[in-house]
Design a protein around this motif. Structure first.
Motif, PDB file in Angstrom:
ATOM      1  N   PRO A 175       0.836  -1.208   0.000  1.00 32.01           N
ATOM      2  CA  PRO A 175       0.000   0.000   0.000  1.00 32.01           C
ATOM      3  C   PRO A 175       0.868   1.254   0.000  1.00 32.01           C
ATOM      4  CG  PRO A 175      -0.695  -1.555   1.707  1.00 32.01           C
ATOM      5  CD  PRO A 175       0.615  -2.048   1.184  1.00 32.01           C
ATOM      6  N   SER A 176       0.494   2.232  -0.794  1.00 33.01           N
ATOM      7  CA  SER A 176       1.221   3.499  -0.779  1.00 33.01           C
ATOM      8  C   SER A 176       0.791   4.299   0.442  1.00 33.01           C
ATOM      9  CB  SER A 176       0.937   4.295  -2.050  1.00 33.01           C
ATOM     10  OG  SER A 176      -0.427   4.693  -2.083  1.00 33.01           O
ATOM     11  N   ILE A 177       1.661   5.175   0.897  1.00 35.36           N
ATOM     12  CA  ILE A 177       1.318   6.011   2.042  1.00 35.36           C
ATOM     13  C   ILE A 177       0.148   6.924   1.702  1.00 35.36           C
ATOM     14  CG2 ILE A 177       2.169   7.866   3.533  1.00 35.36           C
ATOM     15  CD1 ILE A 177       4.904   6.511   3.434  1.00 35.36           C
ATOM     16  N   SER A 178       0.121   7.439   0.473  1.00 32.90           N
ATOM     17  CA  SER A 178      -0.954   8.348   0.073  1.00 32.90           C
ATOM     18  C   SER A 178      -2.318   7.661   0.053  1.00 32.90           C
ATOM     19  CB  SER A 178      -0.652   8.953  -1.302  1.00 32.90           C
ATOM     20  OG  SER A 178      -0.542   7.939  -2.280  1.00 32.90           O
ATOM     21  N   SER A 179      -2.332   6.334  -0.108  1.00 30.30           N
ATOM     22  CA  SER A 179      -3.606   5.612  -0.134  1.00 30.30           C
ATOM     23  C   SER A 179      -4.144   5.345   1.265  1.00 30.30           C
ATOM     24  CB  SER A 179      -3.443   4.281  -0.878  1.00 30.30           C
ATOM     25  OG  SER A 179      -2.662   3.367  -0.123  1.00 30.30           O
ATOM     26  N   VAL A 180      -3.314   5.551   2.274  1.00 33.81           N
ATOM     27  CA  VAL A 180      -3.700   5.234   3.650  1.00 33.81           C
ATOM     28  C   VAL A 180      -3.758   6.476   4.539  1.00 33.81           C
ATOM     29  CG1 VAL A 180      -3.062   3.911   5.706  1.00 33.81           C
ATOM     30  CG2 VAL A 180      -2.694   2.926   3.444  1.00 33.81           C
TER      31      VAL A 180
END
Length: 218
Positions: free
Chosen positions: A66-71
């Motif tokens: 998971p990307s940080i921007s998605s979380v």
């Protein structure tokens, strides 16, 4: 720390009870051996074991992590001015207390502090990554904080005061994605230049923008 530790010394080092260390040793969960009837533990073996338990950066990151921007949401990013570990953890818990599925703030707080009592989540390099998995949660959530000064009582592996804190909350069935996100964050924060940029931030927005920029480049 001595090259060879007794059970009592190891319990003090790990900040757990002597009974817990004894049970771990008897079940083969921690490296050690008996000399006569007494348990003894090699420092190098224990440090390697602790690193494996606490350092998500040792886990390989795959392309589907998971990307940080998605979380991470901008409103879950904050600049703190805390003086103690408990104060900082409570600030992060407050940011995540509205996670769907949680029965309330108390559920999250109890899980975070229970995990912290088992072993400090200060992984070194001024970074702490408190993390829990809960049955009531269905998606991964994250809060990110930079503290204006080092938190002295965090008891990190390298004894360096903590300035960056990342709280990750995931569901019990999200082990793979959870570990991959931990690895991604730890890998990103290993960058000394990025950490220095975060320390110099004057606002939550600056922190968020630097994180997302760094994540896209990693």
């Amino acid at each position: 720390m001595k090259d060879i530790m007794t059970l009592e010394e190891l319990a003090e080092y790990l900040r757990v009870s002597e009974r817990t260390v004894y049970d771990w040793a008897n079940k083969g969960k921690i490296p050690g051996g008996k000399i006569g009837t007494s348990w003894r533990f090699k420092r190098d073996d224990i440090e390697n074991w602790v690193n494996q338990k606490l350092s998500p950066r040792l886990q390989p990151v795959t392309s589907n992590a998971p990307s940080i921007s998605s979380v991470l949401l901008p409103e879950k990013t904050v600049l703190l001015d805390c003086t103690t570990k408990d104060e900082a953890l409570n600030a992060l818990i407050n940011l995540c207390s509205d996670i769907p599925g949680l029965s309330g703030r108390k559920e999250l707080a109890e899980a975070v502090f229970k995990r912290e009592k088992l072993m400090s989540t200060g992984i070194g390099l001024s970074i702490a990554v408190p993390h829990v998995r809960l049955n009531s949660v269905n998606e991964i959530h994250m809060a990110f904080a930079v503290n204006k000064s080092g938190i002295e009582d965090y008891e990190s592996l390298d004894n360096i005061p903590v300035r960056i804190l990342v709280l990750i909350v995931a569901g019990k069935n999200q082990h793979a994605a959870y570990i991959q996100l931990l690895s991604r964050i730890a890998g990103l924060l290993k960058n000394e230049i990025l950490r220095e940029r975060l320390y110099n931030c004057k606002s939550s927005k600056e922190i968020y923008d630097i994180l997302i920029e760094g994540d896209k480049k990693s």
